[in-house]
Design an enzyme around this catalytic site. Structure first.
Site, short mmCIF file in Angstrom:
data_model
loop_
_atom_site.label_atom_id
_atom_site.label_comp_id
_atom_site.label_asym_id
_atom_site.label_seq_id
_atom_site.Cartn_x
_atom_site.Cartn_y
_atom_site.Cartn_z
CB ALA A 55 7.67 8.27 -11.05
CD GLU A 56 3.87 2.88 -9.38
OE1 GLU A 56 2.90 2.55 -8.70
OE2 GLU A 56 4.69 2.05 -9.82
CB ILE A 69 -9.46 -9.11 -12.78
CG1 ILE A 69 -7.97 -9.29 -13.13
CG2 ILE A 69 -10.25 -8.59 -13.98
CD1 ILE A 69 -7.70 -10.32 -14.17
CG HIS A 120 -0.22 -0.46 -15.52
ND1 HIS A 120 -0.44 -1.77 -15.11
CD2 HIS A 120 0.64 -0.53 -16.57
CE1 HIS A 120 0.25 -2.58 -15.90
NE2 HIS A 120 0.90 -1.87 -16.79
N GLY A 158 0.78 -1.24 0.00
CA GLY A 158 0.00 0.00 0.00
C GLY A 158 0.81 1.28 0.00
CB SER A 159 4.18 2.27 -1.17
OG SER A 159 4.20 2.01 -2.55
CG ASN A 160 1.17 3.86 -5.66
OD1 ASN A 160 1.55 4.94 -6.11
ND2 ASN A 160 1.70 2.70 -6.04
C1 GRF Z 1 2.41 -0.43 -7.92
O1 GRF Z 1 3.57 -0.59 -8.67
C2 GRF Z 1 1.23 -0.12 -8.80
O2 GRF Z 1 1.58 0.61 -9.95
C3 GRF Z 1 0.75 -1.49 -9.20
O3 GRF Z 1 0.93 -2.27 -8.05
C4 GRF Z 1 1.97 -1.72 -7.25
C5 GRF Z 1 1.38 -1.49 -5.90
O4 GRF Z 1 2.34 -1.07 -4.96
N1 GRF Z 1 -0.60 -1.43 -9.67
P1 GRF Z 1 1.86 -0.49 -3.57
O5 GRF Z 1 1.00 -1.56 -2.90
O6 GRF Z 1 1.09 0.77 -3.82
O7 GRF Z 1 3.11 -0.23 -2.79
#
Ligand code: GRF
Length: 216
Positions: free
Chosen positions: A175-176, A94, A111, A14-16
């Site tokens: 970058a995400e 999905i 993504h 869950g880093s994003n």
């Molecule tokens: C990220 O690379 C995202 O782009 C992909 O899955 C990964 C999730 O990483 N869909 P996190 O759980 O957010 O750290």
């Protein structure tokens, strides 16, 4: 105008999600995180959210006989928390056309490639094998086809000759963490709108997205 009420779906670290939660801690951020939901009860990201006082809920897909029932439980949980916009952030299920239709133009994903290149899994391995010199990440609205949908924002990341899949993944992930909050902010401000299956960016926001063109 009230804030966009966001629910974040995760499956793992869950880093994003954490980047979105941290961005939303700024009172000026136009979105608030109403809940974090994981299909895996052991997901580390749930603890991160709880520690910050955000409702963190496990909806274990294994507890449901059918996907439709699992997704109905996900939607009901989101609605119970007042969510009106959903961010997929490493959610490893999905989603069905029914769920996508239920959240039409209120469901986005991040993504780790510059779509439409490298849909699917193992994006960094495949980019390295092809010898591409630039890769990156994409935030897009979700459509029935996997990793397809109107693109909100992208960040480009250089590929180094010394890269391994892990080192490239780490650079793209940095970058995400910048891109996802930007994309949510643009949508919440009404500066990124779906029109004819592409996303129009308001003229005054174009510079902000361009600044991420070469994120490091
Ligand atoms: C990220 O690379 C995202 O782009 C992909 O899955 C990964 C999730 O990483 N869909 P996190 O759980 O957010 O750290």
């Amino acid at each position: 105008m009230g804030k966009l009420k966001v629910g974040i779906l995760i499956s793992g670290r869950g880093s994003n999600m954490a980047a979105l939660v941290e961005a939303a801690q700024d009172p000026a951020f136009p979105a608030e995180v109403r809940c974090v939901l994981s299909n895996r009860p052991e997901a580390g990201g749930l603890d991160f959210a709880r520690e910050r006082g955000i409702p963190a809920v496990a909806v274990d897909h294994k507890a449901y006989a059918a996907k439709a029932e699992f997704e109905a439980a996900v939607t009901n949980t989101l609605l119970a928390h007042g969510v009106d916009f959903v961010c997929l952030a490493g959610f490893m299920r999905i989603v069905s056309p029914v769920f996508i239709e239920r959240w039409h133009n209120r469901l986005i994903n991040i993504h780790p490639s510059l779509l439409p290149s490298y849909k699917g899994l193992h994006t960094h391995e495949r980019a390295l094998a092809d010898g591409v010199k630039l890769t990156g990440c994409t935030v897009h609205f979700v459509r029935a086809e996997m990793d397809v949908g109107p693109i909100v924002a992208q960040a480009a990341v250089p590929v180094m000759t010394s890269d391994t899949p892990d080192s490239l993944a780490a650079r793209v992930l940095t970058a995400e963490h910048r891109l996802y909050p930007l994309a949510v902010r643009l949508i919440a401000e009404g500066k990124a709108r779906v029109t004819s299956e592409t996303v129009d960016i308001a003229p005054d926001a174009v510079d902000e997205t361009a600044r991420l063109f070469s994120a490091r």
